[in-house]
Structures are given as C-alpha cells and as structure tokens.
Design a protein around this motif. Structure first.
Motif, PDB file in Angstrom:
ATOM      1  N   PRO A  86       1.019  -1.623   0.159  1.00 48.32           N
ATOM      2  CA  PRO A  86      -0.332  -0.583  -0.358  1.00 48.32           C
ATOM      3  C   PRO A  86       1.103   0.820  -0.252  1.00 48.32           C
ATOM      4  N   LEU A  87       0.381   2.546  -0.171  1.00 48.23           N
ATOM      5  CA  LEU A  87       0.833   3.678   0.082  1.00 48.23           C
ATOM      6  C   LEU A  87       0.488   3.603   0.946  1.00 48.23           C
ATOM      7  N   ASP A  88       1.204   4.886   2.391  1.00 48.38           N
ATOM      8  CA  ASP A  88       1.107   4.806   3.824  1.00 48.38           C
ATOM      9  C   ASP A  88       1.020   6.293   3.670  1.00 48.38           C
ATOM     10  N   ILE A  89       2.066   7.140   2.635  1.00 46.33           N
ATOM     11  CA  ILE A  89       2.163   8.742   3.261  1.00 46.33           C
ATOM     12  C   ILE A  89       2.132   9.013   1.383  1.00 46.33           C
ATOM     13  N   LEU A  90       1.315  10.204   1.479  1.00 45.79           N
ATOM     14  CA  LEU A  90       1.261  11.079   0.310  1.00 45.79           C
ATOM     15  C   LEU A  90       1.843  12.308   0.948  1.00 45.79           C
ATOM     16  N   VAL A  91       2.582  12.677   0.491  1.00 51.35           N
ATOM     17  CA  VAL A  91       3.284  14.355   0.503  1.00 51.35           C
ATOM     18  C   VAL A  91       2.792  15.256  -0.304  1.00 51.35           C
ATOM     19  N   ASN A  92       1.956  16.473  -0.720  1.00 43.15           N
ATOM     20  CA  ASN A  92       1.700  16.692  -1.474  1.00 43.15           C
ATOM     21  C   ASN A  92       2.576  18.320  -2.045  1.00 43.15           C
ATOM     22  N   ASN A  93       4.189  18.179  -2.348  1.00 41.63           N
ATOM     23  CA  ASN A  93       4.435  19.645  -2.303  1.00 41.63           C
ATOM     24  C   ASN A  93       5.354  20.411  -3.192  1.00 41.63           C
ATOM     25  N   ALA A  94       4.632  19.560  -4.429  1.00 40.67           N
ATOM     26  CA  ALA A  94       5.215  20.556  -6.084  1.00 40.67           C
ATOM     27  C   ALA A  94       4.371  20.922  -5.693  1.00 40.67           C
ATOM     28  N   ALA A  95       5.462  22.452  -6.679  1.00 48.99           N
ATOM     29  CA  ALA A  95       4.477  23.957  -6.729  1.00 48.99           C
ATOM     30  C   ALA A  95       5.418  24.546  -7.715  1.00 48.99           C
ATOM     31  N   VAL A  96       4.879  25.343  -8.580  1.00 48.76           N
ATOM     32  CA  VAL A  96       5.591  26.745  -9.538  1.00 48.76           C
ATOM     33  C   VAL A  96       4.982  27.661  -8.930  1.00 48.76           C
ATOM     34  N   ILE A  97       5.663  28.609  -8.583  1.00 49.26           N
ATOM     35  CA  ILE A  97       5.323  29.954  -8.662  1.00 49.26           C
ATOM     36  C   ILE A  97       5.556  30.725 -10.439  1.00 49.26           C
ATOM     37  N   ASP A  98       4.889  32.130 -10.033  1.00 49.49           N
ATOM     38  CA  ASP A  98       5.044  32.762 -11.011  1.00 49.49           C
ATOM     39  C   ASP A  98       5.080  34.461 -10.739  1.00 49.49           C
ATOM     40  N   TYR A  99       6.459  35.174 -10.630  1.00 54.72           N
ATOM     41  CA  TYR A  99       6.202  36.023  -9.638  1.00 54.72           C
ATOM     42  C   TYR A  99       5.805  36.730 -10.893  1.00 54.72           C
ATOM     43  N   THR A 107      -2.232  37.109 -16.101  1.00 59.90           N
ATOM     44  CA  THR A 107      -2.634  36.167 -17.784  1.00 59.90           C
ATOM     45  C   THR A 107      -3.550  35.001 -17.236  1.00 59.90           C
ATOM     46  N   PRO A 108      -4.649  35.003 -18.080  1.00 57.89           N
ATOM     47  CA  PRO A 108      -5.310  33.465 -17.991  1.00 57.89           C
ATOM     48  C   PRO A 108      -4.003  32.137 -18.355  1.00 57.89           C
ATOM     49  N   ASP A 109      -3.425  32.041 -18.734  1.00 52.91           N
ATOM     50  CA  ASP A 109      -2.390  31.185 -18.991  1.00 52.91           C
ATOM     51  C   ASP A 109      -1.491  31.101 -18.205  1.00 52.91           C
ATOM     52  N   GLY A 110      -1.022  32.336 -17.590  1.00 54.08           N
ATOM     53  CA  GLY A 110       0.066  31.633 -16.291  1.00 54.08           C
ATOM     54  C   GLY A 110      -1.374  31.004 -15.629  1.00 54.08           C
ATOM     55  N   PHE A 111      -2.081  31.485 -15.170  1.00 51.87           N
ATOM     56  CA  PHE A 111      -2.649  31.485 -13.578  1.00 51.87           C
ATOM     57  C   PHE A 111      -3.073  29.625 -13.636  1.00 51.87           C
ATOM     58  N   ASP A 112      -3.669  28.979 -15.450  1.00 48.99           N
ATOM     59  CA  ASP A 112      -4.241  27.729 -15.419  1.00 48.99           C
ATOM     60  C   ASP A 112      -2.970  26.975 -14.889  1.00 48.99           C
ATOM     61  N   THR A 151       1.454  39.219  -0.125  1.00 49.33           N
ATOM     62  CA  THR A 151       2.490  39.507  -1.247  1.00 49.33           C
ATOM     63  C   THR A 151       2.011  39.978  -2.877  1.00 49.33           C
ATOM     64  N   PRO A 152       2.651  40.314  -3.698  1.00 47.59           N
ATOM     65  CA  PRO A 152       2.097  40.967  -4.716  1.00 47.59           C
ATOM     66  C   PRO A 152       1.891  40.053  -5.713  1.00 47.59           C
ATOM     67  N   ASP A 153       2.476  38.814  -5.407  1.00 46.67           N
ATOM     68  CA  ASP A 153       2.031  37.439  -6.257  1.00 46.67           C
ATOM     69  C   ASP A 153       0.862  36.574  -6.105  1.00 46.67           C
ATOM     70  N   VAL A 154       0.008  37.633  -6.556  1.00 39.75           N
ATOM     71  CA  VAL A 154      -1.376  37.489  -5.889  1.00 39.75           C
ATOM     72  C   VAL A 154      -2.148  35.571  -6.385  1.00 39.75           C
ATOM     73  N   VAL A 155      -1.653  35.398  -7.280  1.00 37.28           N
ATOM     74  CA  VAL A 155      -2.323  34.476  -8.067  1.00 37.28           C
ATOM     75  C   VAL A 155      -1.732  33.057  -7.186  1.00 37.28           C
ATOM     76  N   TYR A 156       0.151  32.691  -7.126  1.00 33.11           N
ATOM     77  CA  TYR A 156       0.566  32.074  -6.356  1.00 33.11           C
ATOM     78  C   TYR A 156       0.051  31.770  -4.855  1.00 33.11           C
ATOM     79  N   SER A 157      -0.333  32.952  -4.270  1.00 36.08           N
ATOM     80  CA  SER A 157      -0.968  33.223  -2.634  1.00 36.08           C
ATOM     81  C   SER A 157      -2.612  32.595  -2.537  1.00 36.08           C
TER      82      SER A 157
END
Length: 255
Positions: A86-99, A107-112, A151-157
């Motif tokens: 089985p899979l006992d532990i899942l850590v959702n860590n991956a992320a990207v930021i767009d300054y 932009t819509p594409d960056g947001f998506d 912070t100004p990076d509203v989409v990331y937040s």
C-alpha cells in the motif's frame, strides 16, 4: 527520529529543495520513498543517491503535474515500485510560482498553469492515491506563509490558500478511515524558488530581522515537521495547518 519502518511514501517535487529534504528525512526514518520529479531526471537521481548512500530505499516516478493525463504515468510507476504494497504516506509538495502573477501582470494562461500544478494536481493525486492507502494513512500538503501575510504574487497565494482548504475538507471526509490530513506551511525558506536568500547577504539579514529565531528557514526545518505528521506521533492531529517559520512577523524586533 520517528519510526516509519515498513511504510511507503510518495513525495511530489522531491528532486530538490524542500521536497528533497522531505524525501531524505522520511527515508532516514525507514520509509521506502517514491521520489517524484517533473523534468529534472538528474536531480531526482541525486535525491535517490543521497537516500541510498544513507542506507535508505527509494525509486523515481516521473510526471508533469501540469498535465492531468500524466498522472497515469505517475501511478503506473508508483504501483510498479510499490510492488503490491500500500501507499502509507502522500506528501503534496510540488509547486510552481510565477512572479509576474500580480494583479497587474496575471494572465489566463499563467493562472491556469499555476493552478494546474499547485491545486488541481494535489486534488487528483489524492483521489488516485486513496484507494492505495490503508486505514491510518497520512496525507501532508505543503502550503505557504503567503496564505496569511500579503505579497504581490496574488495568483500563487490564492493557489496555496486553496490547498489549505483542501486539507480541512479531506481531514473531515477521510477521518472515518483514520487517515490524517494536515498542512505544513513554510516561512521564508532557502530554496531555488527563494534563491535571493543565498545570493544576497543583505536580503538574508533583512529576513533574519523579521524572524524571532533570527534566521531564515532551511529545507530540513520543513522536512522535520512533515515527518511528525507522517509518523504515529501525529496520530491525533488532523485538519491543521502548522506554520513552520521560526516566528516570522510576530511583532517588532525584541530589544
């Protein structure tokens, strides 16, 4: 150290930074870790080498989390590596930021793209992982302090705020299976995303002056908190967000 002997874990975005530190820590505690990466196969190999040199076990799984269709590739590799366990532990860590994702520059594409990786992927990763997860499993989402300071990076937040909401909902619905779901929210931490901390001593000093413990974070600081939630020590904690930030912005600097 916590004891995760005999357990398995998937850590997304584990090729570097906080994800690498989490994968190394869980492996050091005894877990067999699936090291997810998007494109940097060499970095993922370095993570696995570090785990194996320390006596741990790991295997790699690849997927571009911006593409929902690639979850099939990820889970095919995961189930092959688990070899019936089985899979006992899942850590959702991956992320990207767009300054550039400010109120003026979004932009819509960056947001998506940003929401695809930071929000959509964790949701559907959990959906696919739950059938593989036994009672008493652990889900840990890695959010950010930008959910409570501006912070100004509203989409990331916004994307990280959505992750906090996901945690609370999942904790409620999965509690009947004894699965805990929690969020670790890093403060200002030295990673590739925050490369300015290592490039500018002046900036690092500025951060230190905002932190009660007098320094910015390191990936291992975050990994240790994740290890708590992943372990039996965290068995009675669910639906919570833990700010791991050294006392960031508690108030004016002490005299």
């Amino acid at each position: 150290m916590t004891d995760l002997t005999g357990r398995t874990a998937l850590v997304t975005g584990a090729s570097r930074g906080i994800g690498r530190a989490i994968a190394k820590r869980l492996a050091a505690d005894g877990a067999h870790v699936a090291v997810h990466y998007g494109t940097n196969e060499e970095a993922a190999a370095q993570t696995m080498a570090a785990i194996e040199e320390a006596g741990g076990q790991a295997f790699a799984v690849r997927a571009d989390l911006a593409e929902t269709s690639e979850l099939d590739t990820l889970f095919a590799g995961l189930e092959e590596g688990l070899a019936g366990r089985p899979l006992d532990i899942l850590v959702n860590n991956a992320a990207v930021i767009d300054y550039s994702g400010t109120i003026e520059g979004a932009t819509p594409d960056g947001f998506d793209r940003l929401f695809a990786v930071n929000v959509r992927a964790p949701l559907f990763l959990v959906q696919r992982a739950l059938p593989l997860m036994p009672a008493g499993g652990r889900i840990v989402n890695v959010s950010s302090g930008v959910t409570w300071f501006a912070t100004p990076d509203v989409v990331y937040s916004m994307s990280k705020g959505a992750l906090n909401v996901l945690t609370r909902s999942l904790a409620q619905t999965q509690g009947r299976r004894g699965i805990t779901v929690n969020t670790v929210s890093p403060g200002i931490t030295e990673t590739d995303m925050n490369s300015w901390l290592s490039q500018s001593p002046e900036a690092a000093r500025g951060v230190a002056n905002m932190v009660a413990l007098g320094r910015h974070g390191q990936p291992a600081d975050i990994a240790d908190a994740v290890a708590f939630f992943a372990s039996d020590d965290g068995r009675w904690v669910t639906g919570q967000t833990l700010e791991v930030n050294g006392g960031l912005l508690l108030g004016p600097p002490a005299a």
